[in-house]
Design a protein around this motif. Structure first.
Motif, PDB file in Angstrom:
ATOM      1  N   VAL A  28       1.044  -1.137   0.091  1.00 57.77           N
ATOM      2  CA  VAL A  28      -0.003  -0.236  -0.161  1.00 57.77           C
ATOM      3  C   VAL A  28       0.412   1.231   0.372  1.00 57.77           C
ATOM      4  O   VAL A  28       1.556   1.300   0.565  1.00 57.77           O
ATOM      5  N   LEU A  29       0.455   2.270  -1.322  1.00 54.37           N
ATOM      6  CA  LEU A  29       1.203   3.734  -0.861  1.00 54.37           C
ATOM      7  C   LEU A  29       0.660   4.469  -0.329  1.00 54.37           C
ATOM      8  O   LEU A  29      -0.275   4.946  -0.127  1.00 54.37           O
ATOM      9  N   ILE A  30       1.333   5.646   0.786  1.00 59.19           N
ATOM     10  CA  ILE A  30       0.987   6.786   0.732  1.00 59.19           C
ATOM     11  C   ILE A  30       1.270   7.793   0.585  1.00 59.19           C
ATOM     12  O   ILE A  30       2.583   8.145   0.392  1.00 59.19           O
ATOM     13  N   ASP A  44       5.944   5.294   2.347  1.00 59.02           N
ATOM     14  CA  ASP A  44       6.125   5.896   2.305  1.00 59.02           C
ATOM     15  C   ASP A  44       6.754   7.569   1.140  1.00 59.02           C
ATOM     16  O   ASP A  44       7.753   6.837   1.568  1.00 59.02           O
ATOM     17  N   THR A  45       6.075   7.551   0.940  1.00 58.85           N
ATOM     18  CA  THR A  45       6.095   8.585  -0.799  1.00 58.85           C
ATOM     19  C   THR A  45       6.329   9.962  -0.162  1.00 58.85           C
ATOM     20  O   THR A  45       5.908  10.366   0.358  1.00 58.85           O
ATOM     21  N   VAL A  88      10.770   5.997   1.477  1.00 58.67           N
ATOM     22  CA  VAL A  88      11.134   6.563   0.334  1.00 58.67           C
ATOM     23  C   VAL A  88      11.203   8.039   0.376  1.00 58.67           C
ATOM     24  O   VAL A  88      11.715   8.955  -1.436  1.00 58.67           O
ATOM     25  N   ASP A  89      11.359   8.745   1.598  1.00 59.48           N
ATOM     26  CA  ASP A  89      11.313   9.932   0.857  1.00 59.48           C
ATOM     27  C   ASP A  89      12.495  10.971   0.767  1.00 59.48           C
ATOM     28  O   ASP A  89      13.433  11.046   1.898  1.00 59.48           O
ATOM     29  N   LEU A  90      13.127  10.728  -0.035  1.00 57.03           N
ATOM     30  CA  LEU A  90      13.523  11.156   0.306  1.00 57.03           C
ATOM     31  C   LEU A  90      14.370  12.585   0.731  1.00 57.03           C
ATOM     32  O   LEU A  90      15.818  12.628   1.074  1.00 57.03           O
ATOM     33  N   CYS A  91      14.104  13.278   0.425  1.00 59.42           N
ATOM     34  CA  CYS A  91      14.680  14.494   0.640  1.00 59.42           C
ATOM     35  C   CYS A  91      13.921  15.183   2.586  1.00 59.42           C
ATOM     36  O   CYS A  91      14.647  16.148   3.305  1.00 59.42           O
ATOM     37  N   GLY A  92      12.721  13.846   3.259  1.00 58.35           N
ATOM     38  CA  GLY A  92      12.435  14.348   4.385  1.00 58.35           C
ATOM     39  C   GLY A  92      12.451  12.804   4.860  1.00 58.35           C
ATOM     40  O   GLY A  92      11.562  12.508   5.342  1.00 58.35           O
TER      41      GLY A  92
END
Length: 266
Positions: free
Chosen positions: A13-15, A128-129, A47-51
């Motif tokens: 499941v993607l958020i 978590d995108t 997977v949140d590269l910036c945060g």
């Protein structure tokens, strides 16, 4: 269609959300804890590269990430190994460094990251995108789809029109990429006063529900602004264990239960 490291994962499941700061990571963390309390084995792919903030929310710090034959071994947050986490933050040299990369480098890392984590058996993997609908999202989705059926996405919004407008674009993204929308959650929906328990609508009200109606999506419910939740997230504590009687807990729990039902019988 199941292969590689996702072979023993039941559901993915993607958020998602159209904008930053609406509480995707918080809700990913709380949903994972609620699913774990419901007896499920859960994984979080951050997977949140910036945060990448989930390691802090689950109080795991910056552990050494080990490798096995099939890839990176996720970090377990409990002795029973019922909640596994892999965060892009674990792979960055310095936690204070900004990730200043061009698209191709980002997408290559995401591609590797999505396929190279040895999850083992999981009931649900939550992804978590980053905010928005960029090439990073396409990279996540395409690489997941190569190995596994993606059950769908939960969209997070806050009540005000600016936020729901951005999430509407996210809905278009889901439709264009053939991603099923499992439902919409309105976060920061009212503020519960810790002294008198009265609820004030700081950011207006009902935007998420309205958006769900307009787009024919399921409305999963609303989660209030709760100082107790903020504190437990900041300190990396399990909110659900600490405050089982709060209205926020029952809101998160009910979203988790609805999610389980909808992925078990699509």
């Amino acid at each position: 269609l199941k292969g590689g490291n996702l072979a023993q994962v039941q559901h993915v499941v993607l958020i998602l959300s159209g904008k930053g700061g609406v509480g995707k990571s918080t809700l990913t963390t709380e949903l994972a804890l609620a699913l774990r309390h419901a007896g499920k084995k859960v994984g979080i792919l951050d997977v949140d590269l910036c945060g990448p903030s989930i390691p802090r929310m689950l109080s795991v710090g910056k552990p050494e990430v080990h490798q096995c034959d099939s890839g990176w071994v996720p970090v377990y947050t409990d002795a029973q190994k019922s909640l596994a986490l892999m965060s892009i933050g674990f792979l960055l040299e310095d936690p204070d460094e900004a990730v200043v990369w061009r698209g191709p480098k980002k997408t290559a890392l995401i591609g590797q990251f999505v396929s190279d984590v040895a999850w083992g058996e999981l009931d649900v993997l939550l992804v978590d995108t980053p905010p928005g609908t960029s090439d990073e999202h396409l990279a996540v989705l395409e690489n997941l789809k190569k190995q596994h059926k993606v059950d769908g996405a939960i969209l997070i919004t806050t009540p005000q029109a600016v936020s729901t407008g951005d999430v509407r674009r996210e809905i278009t993204f889901c439709k264009k990429t053939g991603l099923r929308i499992l439902g919409i959650v309105e976060n920061m929906s009212g503020f519960v006063c810790p002294h008198c328990s009265e609820c004030s609508n700081i950011f207006s009200k009902g935007g998420g529900e309205e958006l769900a109606k307009l787009t024919g999506s399921v409305y999963l419910g609303s989660v209030p602004l709760d100082p107790l939740l903020t504190t437990s997230i900041e300190e990396g504590k399990d909110f659900i264990q600490t405050f089982p009687d709060s209205a926020t807990f029952s809101a998160i729990n009910s979203i988790a239960q609805t999610l389980l039902t909808s992925i078990q019988d699509p």
